[in-house]
Design a protein around this motif. Structure first.
Motif, short mmCIF file in Angstrom:
data_model
loop_
_atom_site.label_atom_id
_atom_site.label_comp_id
_atom_site.label_asym_id
_atom_site.label_seq_id
_atom_site.Cartn_x
_atom_site.Cartn_y
_atom_site.Cartn_z
N ALA A 110 -7.25 -6.14 -3.23
CA ALA A 110 -8.10 -5.36 -4.14
C ALA A 110 -7.49 -5.24 -5.52
CB ALA A 110 -8.37 -3.98 -3.55
N ASP B 134 -7.33 -3.16 2.56
CA ASP B 134 -6.90 -4.43 1.96
C ASP B 134 -6.46 -4.19 0.52
OD1 ASP B 134 -6.31 -7.08 1.81
OD2 ASP B 134 -8.38 -7.78 1.69
N PHE B 135 -5.57 -3.23 0.36
CA PHE B 135 -5.12 -2.77 -0.96
C PHE B 135 -4.59 -3.93 -1.80
CE2 PHE B 135 -1.68 -1.20 -3.69
CZ PHE B 135 -2.30 -0.18 -4.39
N ARG C 159 1.31 1.79 -4.37
CA ARG C 159 0.34 2.89 -4.44
C ARG C 159 0.99 4.23 -4.72
NH1 ARG C 159 -2.99 6.11 -0.55
NH2 ARG C 159 -1.42 5.59 1.01
N ARG D 64 -7.26 -0.20 -10.93
CA ARG D 64 -7.66 -0.86 -9.69
C ARG D 64 -6.95 -0.25 -8.48
NH1 ARG D 64 -6.74 -6.95 -11.31
NH2 ARG D 64 -6.11 -6.07 -13.30
N GLU E 1 -8.56 3.06 -7.65
CA GLU E 1 -9.87 2.85 -7.05
C GLU E 1 -9.74 2.37 -5.60
OE1 GLU E 1 -13.94 0.20 -7.82
OE2 GLU E 1 -12.33 0.25 -9.32
N ALA E 2 -8.67 1.57 -5.34
CA ALA E 2 -8.46 1.00 -4.00
C ALA E 2 -7.60 1.90 -3.12
CB ALA E 2 -7.81 -0.37 -4.13
N ASN E 3 -7.49 3.15 -3.46
CA ASN E 3 -6.58 4.06 -2.77
C ASN E 3 -6.75 4.05 -1.25
OD1 ASN E 3 -4.59 6.36 -2.89
ND2 ASN E 3 -6.32 7.45 -1.96
N ASP E 4 -8.00 4.05 -0.78
CA ASP E 4 -8.27 4.10 0.65
C ASP E 4 -8.63 2.74 1.24
OD1 ASP E 4 -7.88 6.91 0.75
OD2 ASP E 4 -9.91 7.21 -0.05
N ASP E 5 -8.49 1.71 0.44
CA ASP E 5 -8.84 0.35 0.89
C ASP E 5 -7.72 -0.19 1.76
OD1 ASP E 5 -9.58 -2.34 1.17
OD2 ASP E 5 -10.47 -2.38 -0.84
N ARG F 193 -7.79 -8.69 -7.71
CA ARG F 193 -9.05 -9.34 -8.02
C ARG F 193 -9.15 -9.69 -9.50
NH1 ARG F 193 -12.10 -5.01 -4.25
NH2 ARG F 193 -11.71 -6.04 -2.25
N ARG G 108 0.82 -1.20 0.00
CA ARG G 108 0.00 0.00 0.00
C ARG G 108 0.86 1.26 0.00
NH1 ARG G 108 -2.94 3.53 3.15
NH2 ARG G 108 -4.97 4.05 2.24
#
Length: 356
Positions: free
Chosen positions: A331, A327-328, A213, A318, A321-325, A334, A209
């Motif tokens: 994510a 579980d980057f 990221r 992806r 989109e998963a910036n704040d996830d 997938r 992350r």
């Protein structure tokens, strides 16, 4: 016949002189760049030093052609020998005012199957200039190592990409290793500077992350991720090879070299210690095509064409989109080749891949 022989000798002499002149001019250009990157005193001193050295080289060649005597090259020859002595004395350092993201190199210790790493980077990046610094100690059980992935991050067109290698564990964690330039505060990457001992080598171990990221989301790079199929023992050996590299850098710093010691060539050398016989290939230098090399040697997920692997591993959208996830890592995986709809590693693989 005699005339032709004299003419041939004359032509060969001129060609030889042209070749020697070209070598001297190229060496003068190399010396000018070396002075530019290493002279102290700021841009003015660097510019003056580089121009004077270039003028000495070019002027020596001009005098040689005008006077016809190679003695005109003597001052430059002496100067070039002194230049090489000076160059050999330039040594890498551990102690500079490093940029925050490369301020620490990873170090590690092993006890049984458990590896404890110090200085694992886990920055929270809001932009390339706005981030929260966080270095952690983490432990990983190599008996729980399950996957190896290679990420290629494109920042300057299709030819060159930065190579990262990520290890996945049974507990769902991922750890990424990245060999990078160790830039000082205020510096930025220079491919030319990488030929001239301008940067030391840094080995970063980081949370995905952070290190994936920051490239896709903060720096605007384009990234492809591929699952690399390796026996469990080879995965473990590759992980340990990174620790060996970390230990070597701790004992003795090394210069980064754009051609011979970069993020891709160092990884290849480590992998070749584990899997002997890996072929040398131009794509180890043109790192943007490393994925095709891995496909050609049968290292990627089988049953798919290269185009399918490349499209399926295109994770840029992806990742954003998963910036704040939290579980980057899962994510971004997938439905990626080798992973299921939850981003978990698929164990059963097709047996053959179409070679296209």
């Amino acid at each position: 016949m005699t005339f032709l022989s004299h003419r041939t000798v004359s032509i060969l002499g001129v060609l030889g002189k042209l070749a020697a002149s070209l070598i001297i001019v190229l060496s003068a250009a190399w010396g000018a760049l070396a002075l530019w990157y290493h002279l102290h005193g700021g841009a003015a001193a660097q510019t003056i030093g580089a121009l004077l050295w270039a003028a000495l080289g070019i002027g020596s060649v001009a005098l040689w052609w005008l006077r016809g005597s190679a003695r005109a090259l003597l001052p430059y020859g002496v100067g070039f020998v002194l230049m090489l002595v000076w160059w050999s004395l330039i040594a890498p350092s551990q102690d500079r005012s490093w940029a925050d993201d490369v301020a620490r190199n990873v170090t590690g210790s092993v006890k049984g199957s458990v590896v404890t790493l110090d200085n694992v980077r886990n920055f929270d990046w809001r932009s390339d200039d706005d981030y929260t610094v966080k270095w952690e100690q983490r432990s990983y059980d190599l008996d729980e190592l399950r996957t190896v992935d290679t990420a290629l991050s494109y920042w300057t067109g299709p030819l060159i990409a930065h190579t990262l290698v990520s290890f996945g564990f049974a507990d769902g964690r991922f750890l990424t290793f990245s060999i990078e330039i160790r830039k000082e505060k205020g510096e930025s990457f220079s491919a030319i500077g990488g030929f001239f001992k301008h940067f030391e080598t840094s080995l970063i171990a980081a949370d995905e992350r952070d290190i994936l990221r920051v490239r896709t989301n903060a720096r605007g790079e384009d990234m492809h991720l591929y699952r690399v199929l390796m026996p469990r023992a080879a995965m473990r050996s590759l992980f340990m090879a990174y620790l060996d590299e970390a230990d070597a850098l701790k004992r003795k710093p090394q210069f980064y070299n754009t051609l011979t010691a970069n993020c891709t060539t160092i990884v290849f050398e480590m992998a070749r210690r584990i899997v002997p016989g890996l072929p040398l290939d131009y794509r180890l230098l043109a790192s943007g095509y490393l994925d095709r090399y891995l496909f050609d040697v049968g290292a990627l997920v089988p049953g798919l064409t290269f185009a399918q692997l490349r499209d399926g591993g295109h994770i840029t959208a992806r990742a954003r989109e998963a910036n704040d996830d939290a579980d980057f890592s899962h994510a971004i995986r997938r439905n990626m080749p080798g992973y299921d709809e939850d981003g978990r590693a698929v164990r059963q693989m097709p047996k053959q891949a179409p070679r296209r």
